[in-house]
Design a protein around this motif. Structure first.
Motif, short mmCIF file in Angstrom:
data_model
loop_
_atom_site.label_atom_id
_atom_site.label_comp_id
_atom_site.label_asym_id
_atom_site.label_seq_id
_atom_site.Cartn_x
_atom_site.Cartn_y
_atom_site.Cartn_z
N LEU A 1 30.77 19.33 -75.71
CA LEU A 1 31.51 19.98 -74.63
C LEU A 1 30.92 19.60 -73.28
N ALA A 2 29.59 19.64 -73.19
CA ALA A 2 28.92 19.35 -71.93
C ALA A 2 29.10 17.89 -71.51
N ALA A 3 29.19 17.00 -72.49
CA ALA A 3 29.29 15.57 -72.18
C ALA A 3 30.72 15.10 -72.00
N SER A 4 31.70 15.97 -72.29
CA SER A 4 33.09 15.54 -72.27
C SER A 4 33.58 15.25 -70.86
N ASN A 5 34.25 14.11 -70.69
CA ASN A 5 34.89 13.80 -69.41
C ASN A 5 36.18 14.59 -69.21
N GLY A 6 36.64 15.27 -70.26
CA GLY A 6 37.85 16.07 -70.15
C GLY A 6 37.61 17.50 -69.73
N VAL A 7 36.36 17.88 -69.57
CA VAL A 7 36.02 19.24 -69.13
C VAL A 7 35.69 19.18 -67.64
N ASP A 8 36.35 20.03 -66.85
CA ASP A 8 36.19 19.98 -65.40
C ASP A 8 35.13 20.93 -64.86
#
Length: 412
Positions: free
Chosen positions: A146-153
């Motif tokens: 979750l922390a590394a996801s580019n889809g989380v703003d």
């Protein structure tokens, strides 16, 4: 829809509280109020607040219209701890949904049941599929993804400082998502000789550290007592601690439930060993009890003669362990209060209004209680300074985390 979710949480309050207690061991009487009770109130608060939040018209030149609009950030990642998962989950979920975002929420490995049920409730209340996603798993796998996801703003987290640092690093390596971190504390609770009611102060202070087996981020874990009343207050506090009934969290007569896990209990007991090695005097508690039940129970511990450089003064235990330090003057009390890297909460007991204001102004903390400890509601923010983190849960200020500002500059 947020109102419907709140109504369902309230209607299932007992079931949700029992579900949570089976996960994390919080005494039922506290869990009922702090978990479904608080969560329902949080959803109602933001349901009422969301249509009161407006943009701005800027005072520009007469031939220009400047508009400032609040926009949803997009996808919010929320990682919540095991001590109050439903309450803290609602603190992050309700304002994020109110501002029009989608949320991916990861519970702690040892306490996910209430948040999984909350996801079902939200779906049953009509929240569209994909707007809320509850993903279980370990921090090293699900949390890291979750922390590394580019889809989380935006990432909103409550937990340890060590994990908070990893989340910041992951943000830097990925898409530079904003990270809001609530990282616990080592909160001072300061008792002056002129406290209006020492007996009440002892009772409230005991609850402020021993409820939920000390597994509360704002717990008043450092007690600073003016020298002239130190011995008297220590006796009052010891009596309060020893009167607390520790045991089965589903027994309505229980005052203090279980420690969350064997790992946490071992950590708590290791701090007791350090306290003794550093010259602290254990006046009550500090050992495992009720081991024959198979549960993880610990007697509330009070350690006096804790110096500023002791581990018990500086490091968060997150257990039912109170460090007591005496002081002589107001200036010394303030210096001791600010002598850690944390800055989440504090308490001050005094009948002197001027002193109370001086201490509120001088203590580095996000919230300072005066002649009480632990009270708040959704109208006021909760957040810390220093290594207690950044950003705020609760209140209208929490909405700022979940919106972006967009300016429209219109030539007329």
């Amino acid at each position: 829809m947020l109102h419907r979710i709140a109504d369902r949480i309230a209607a299932e309050a007992i079931e949700l509280a029992v579900l949570g207690v089976r996960d994390n061991g919080t005494e039922f009487s506290m869990a009922l109020k702090a978990e479904p009770g608080s969560a329902a109130g949080t959803f109602r608060y933001y349901a009422e607040a969301l249509d009161k939040v407006a943009g701005e018209v800027a005072p520009t030149a007469p031939d220009v219209l400047g508009l400032v609009q609040r926009m949803p950030v997009g996808v919010v990642g929320a990682i919540v701890p095991w001590n109050f998962p439903l309450m803290i989950g609602a603190w992050k979920l309700a304002p994020a949904l109110a501002m029009g975002n989608s949320v991916v929420l990861k519970p702690a490995e040892t306490a996910s049941l209430t948040l999984l049920r909350l996801a079902e409730i939200c779906s049953e209340c009509g929240l569209p599929d994909g707007v809320l996603n509850v993903v279980t798993g370990s921090g090293a796998e699900a949390g890291a993804a979750l922390a590394a996801s580019n889809g989380v703003d935006v990432l909103a987290f409550t937990g340890s400082g060590a994990t908070g640092r990893k989340l910041l690093e992951a943000s830097a390596r990925s898409n530079l998502k904003r990270c809001y971190l609530e990282l616990g504390g080592k909160s001072p609770n300061i008792v002056f000789a002129d406290a209006p009611d020492l007996a009440k102060a002892a009772k409230v202070s005991a609850a402020g550290i021993f409820r939920n087996s000390g597994q509360v981020c704002i717990a008043g874990s450092r007690l600073l007592v003016e020298a002239s009343v130190h011995d008297e207050f220590a006796e009052l506090l010891q009596a309060e601690a020893e009167a607390l009934r520790v045991g089965d969290p589903l027994d309505l007569k229980t005052h203090v439930g279980a420690v969350n896990s064997e790992e946490q209990l071992r950590r708590n007991l290791s701090f007791m060993d350090m306290a003794r090695a550093e010259g602290g005097q254990v006046i009550t508690g500090g050992h495992r009890i009720l081991e024959d039940t198979g549960g993880t129970y610990m007697s509330p511990a009070i350690v006096t003669h804790v110096a500023q450089d002791h581990a018990l003064f500086q490091r968060e235990v997150f257990g039912p362990v109170l460090a007591v330090t005496r002081f002589e003057t107001e200036a010394e009390a303030l210096n001791l209060a600010n002598a850690t890297d944390f800055g989440l909460a504090a308490g001050v007991w005094t009948a002197n209004l001027s002193r109370a204001h001086r201490m509120v102004a001088g203590i580095r903390a996000g919230v300072v209680h005066v002649n009480t400890y632990g009270g708040s509601d959704n109208t006021v923010p909760l957040g810390g300074v220093g290594q207690s983190g950044n950003g705020h849960d609760k209140s209208l200020h929490a909405l700022d985390k979940y919106t972006d500002l967009k300016t429209a500059w219109i030539q007329l």
